[in-house]
Design a protein around this motif. Sequence first.
Motif, mmCIF file in Angstrom:
data_model
loop_
_atom_site.group_PDB
_atom_site.id
_atom_site.type_symbol
_atom_site.label_atom_id
_atom_site.label_comp_id
_atom_site.label_asym_id
_atom_site.label_seq_id
_atom_site.Cartn_x
_atom_site.Cartn_y
_atom_site.Cartn_z
ATOM 1 N N VAL A 53 21.322 -1.941 23.711
ATOM 2 C CA VAL A 53 21.806 -2.689 22.542
ATOM 3 C C VAL A 53 20.950 -3.909 22.232
ATOM 4 O O VAL A 53 20.923 -4.383 21.090
ATOM 5 N N GLU A 54 20.243 -4.423 23.249
ATOM 6 C CA GLU A 54 19.453 -5.630 23.031
ATOM 7 C C GLU A 54 18.459 -5.803 24.170
ATOM 8 O O GLU A 54 18.709 -5.398 25.309
ATOM 9 N N VAL A 55 17.310 -6.405 23.837
ATOM 10 C CA VAL A 55 16.337 -6.809 24.848
ATOM 11 C C VAL A 55 16.105 -8.303 24.674
ATOM 12 O O VAL A 55 15.674 -8.749 23.610
ATOM 13 N N LEU A 56 16.405 -9.079 25.712
ATOM 14 C CA LEU A 56 16.236 -10.529 25.671
ATOM 15 C C LEU A 56 15.093 -10.916 26.600
ATOM 16 O O LEU A 56 14.923 -10.313 27.663
ATOM 17 N N ASP A 57 14.314 -11.932 26.207
ATOM 18 C CA ASP A 57 13.106 -12.239 26.980
ATOM 19 C C ASP A 57 13.090 -13.622 27.615
ATOM 20 O O ASP A 57 12.056 -14.059 28.120
ATOM 21 N N SER A 58 14.229 -14.335 27.603
ATOM 22 C CA SER A 58 14.225 -15.690 28.153
ATOM 23 C C SER A 58 15.620 -16.104 28.613
ATOM 24 O O SER A 58 16.627 -15.493 28.244
ATOM 25 N N VAL A 59 15.639 -17.155 29.418
ATOM 26 C CA VAL A 59 16.914 -17.737 29.852
ATOM 27 C C VAL A 59 17.667 -18.277 28.643
ATOM 28 O O VAL A 59 18.863 -18.036 28.478
ATOM 29 N N LYS A 60 16.964 -18.998 27.786
ATOM 30 C CA LYS A 60 17.581 -19.614 26.614
ATOM 31 C C LYS A 60 18.227 -18.573 25.708
ATOM 32 O O LYS A 60 19.379 -18.736 25.276
ATOM 33 N N ALA A 61 17.508 -17.486 25.422
ATOM 34 C CA ALA A 61 18.041 -16.446 24.542
ATOM 35 C C ALA A 61 19.250 -15.756 25.174
ATOM 36 O O ALA A 61 20.220 -15.419 24.491
ATOM 37 N N SER A 62 19.210 -15.588 26.480
ATOM 38 C CA SER A 62 20.300 -14.906 27.180
ATOM 39 C C SER A 62 21.557 -15.765 27.213
ATOM 40 O O SER A 62 22.674 -15.263 27.030
ATOM 41 N N VAL A 63 21.377 -17.068 27.445
ATOM 42 C CA VAL A 63 22.524 -17.976 27.451
ATOM 43 C C VAL A 63 23.178 -18.003 26.074
ATOM 44 O O VAL A 63 24.410 -17.975 25.937
ATOM 45 N N ALA A 64 22.350 -18.046 25.026
ATOM 46 C CA ALA A 64 22.879 -18.035 23.661
ATOM 47 C C ALA A 64 23.605 -16.722 23.367
ATOM 48 O O ALA A 64 24.680 -16.714 22.758
ATOM 49 N N TYR A 65 23.040 -15.608 23.823
ATOM 50 C CA TYR A 65 23.635 -14.291 23.563
ATOM 51 C C TYR A 65 25.004 -14.172 24.217
ATOM 52 O O TYR A 65 25.968 -13.705 23.597
ATOM 53 N N PHE A 66 25.100 -14.595 25.463
ATOM 54 C CA PHE A 66 26.363 -14.468 26.185
ATOM 55 C C PHE A 66 27.299 -15.650 25.944
ATOM 56 O O PHE A 66 28.356 -15.748 26.575
ATOM 57 N N GLY A 67 26.912 -16.507 25.018
ATOM 58 C CA GLY A 67 27.818 -17.583 24.610
ATOM 59 C C GLY A 67 29.004 -17.053 23.827
ATOM 60 O O GLY A 67 29.996 -17.762 23.626
ATOM 61 N N GLN A 68 28.881 -15.810 23.374
ATOM 62 C CA GLN A 68 29.966 -15.129 22.666
ATOM 63 C C GLN A 68 30.377 -13.895 23.464
ATOM 64 O O GLN A 68 29.566 -13.347 24.225
#
Length: 253
Positions: free
Chosen positions: A30-45
Amino acid sequence: MKVLIIEDEISASENLAYLLGNIDETIEVVEVLDSVKASVAYFGQPRDIDLVFSDIHLADGLSFEIFDQVKIDSPIIFTTAYDQYTLKAFKLNSIDYLLKPIDEEELSASLKQFKGQVKREGLVDDQVTGLLNLIKTQNKTYKTTFLVSLRDELIPLPIDQLAYCYIDTGVVKAKTRNNQIYSLDKKLEDVENELNPEIFCRVNRQFIICKNAISNIKYYFGGKLIVNVLPPFEERIIISKAKAPEFKKWMDS
């Protein structure tokens, strides 16, 4: 099954997605994330993810930092290039991992294991803390030289010349392989923390010994050991019964 990939190398994420598709066509990345920042933002919801594949080293830090900042309930399989010592720690923490480069058969076996379990949870706080500490320890750098005083000069003393360090009348001293002695303006505890524990061992309260300086080990009464070193030391270097098993394991590593 909905899968999320956390990976900063495009070729690695594409290869993993390809292998997953080969193994099971119903798997949806469903998604490919490449950083800590992007992952934290993604799982913020809230996210409906069945399984997460995560590399450890990302462009902006360690992936464990993600799980330290946001709660992820999905189970996680790490993809890692770490050595066998570190992988054992993963096992002890009940963490699944795949060693890079990822093998399709191993990936398939990991997926079968995941599907065969009725319920699996994400990382708990103790696991996150333990693994962060583990990685920091693995990445720790050690001293290559000590700066020591010699008469009216300061000279660099290469660590690879050290045979052992010891306390003499309250002063920490270092003896080299060529039998030179230097005083260190440090506590023995500080010296211990600055030396690579694979090469140097704190054998008792007074001594830190380089593995290569040990000539032989003799049994002593009460389960103790006597360590003989080169250059020789004028007094016996004794290892207690309690520390003897750990010392022998270190020597045999």
